[in-house]
Design a protein around this motif. Structure first.
Motif, PDB file in Angstrom:
ATOM      1  N   GLY A  43     -23.604  37.272   0.267  1.00  0.00           N
ATOM      2  CA  GLY A  43     -24.208  36.355  -0.699  1.00  0.00           C
ATOM      3  C   GLY A  43     -24.801  37.018  -1.922  1.00  0.00           C
ATOM      4  O   GLY A  43     -25.372  36.328  -2.761  1.00  0.00           O
ATOM      5  N   ASP A  48     -18.569  36.076  -5.306  1.00  0.00           N
ATOM      6  CA  ASP A  48     -18.493  35.203  -4.144  1.00  0.00           C
ATOM      7  C   ASP A  48     -18.191  33.761  -4.548  1.00  0.00           C
ATOM      8  O   ASP A  48     -17.341  33.104  -3.970  1.00  0.00           O
ATOM      9  N   SER A  49     -18.870  33.255  -5.557  1.00  0.00           N
ATOM     10  CA  SER A  49     -18.676  31.864  -6.013  1.00  0.00           C
ATOM     11  C   SER A  49     -18.034  31.820  -7.393  1.00  0.00           C
ATOM     12  O   SER A  49     -18.317  30.936  -8.194  1.00  0.00           O
ATOM     13  N   GLY A  77     -19.863  34.680   2.493  1.00  0.00           N
ATOM     14  CA  GLY A  77     -20.827  35.432   1.704  1.00  0.00           C
ATOM     15  C   GLY A  77     -20.209  36.541   0.868  1.00  0.00           C
ATOM     16  O   GLY A  77     -20.913  37.253   0.160  1.00  0.00           O
TER      17      GLY A  77
END
Length: 147
Positions: A43, A48-49, A77
């Motif tokens: 995370g 990650d995103s 994550g």
């Protein structure tokens, strides 16, 4: 996965360098992960995103590794991909921590990327999850390519 040993003999890779050269090029955290097989905390990585269109390249040698079209949200994550660019990664059995995993490294410089997990049931064409450390990657935006 931590180790004081580097990933491989630098002469065995097209973009290999000595450990001293890697230390001058990479940040201490990049060196720990790419050259000493470390892992970033889940995370915490910037990719990650991240879901823009482009290519994820090796942070060590800039070799293209993954296309954004193979990235998916796994919830693990770390950035997850279901397939690499053909010939971009090598797979090795990793028996550390009392389990068998498949380590993935850059085929151009030998830098540690992460691990591949199979058979987890994600709705992807390969049923694989390439769990990659963000710090092992640099993103090249498709819109700005060649500028």
């Amino acid at each position: 996965m931590g180790s004081s040993e580097s990933t491989a003999n630098p002469e065995s890779f097209p973009k290999g360098k000595s450990e001293a050269e890697w230390r001058t090029q990479l940040s201490p955290e990049q060196f720990r992960i790419l050259r000493q097989k470390g892992t970033e905390r889940p995370g915490t990585g910037k990719y990650d995103s991240h879901y823009e269109t482009g290519t994820y390249n090796c942070a060590g040698c800039d070799a293209p590794l993954y296309k954004s079209s193979t990235k998916f949200k796994s919830g693990c994550g770390w950035p997850a991909f279901f397939d690499a660019i053909p010939g971009a990664i090598n797979r090795h059995v990793d028996s550390s921590f009392g389990m068998k995993r498949i380590e993935i490294t850059c085929s151009s410089c030998g830098g540690h990327l992460g691990h591949v997990f199979q058979g987890e049931g994600f709705p992807t064409p390969t049923d694989e999850r390439h769990c990659v450390n963000s710090i092992s990657l640099n993103f090249h935006d498709e819109k700005n390519a060649g500028k």
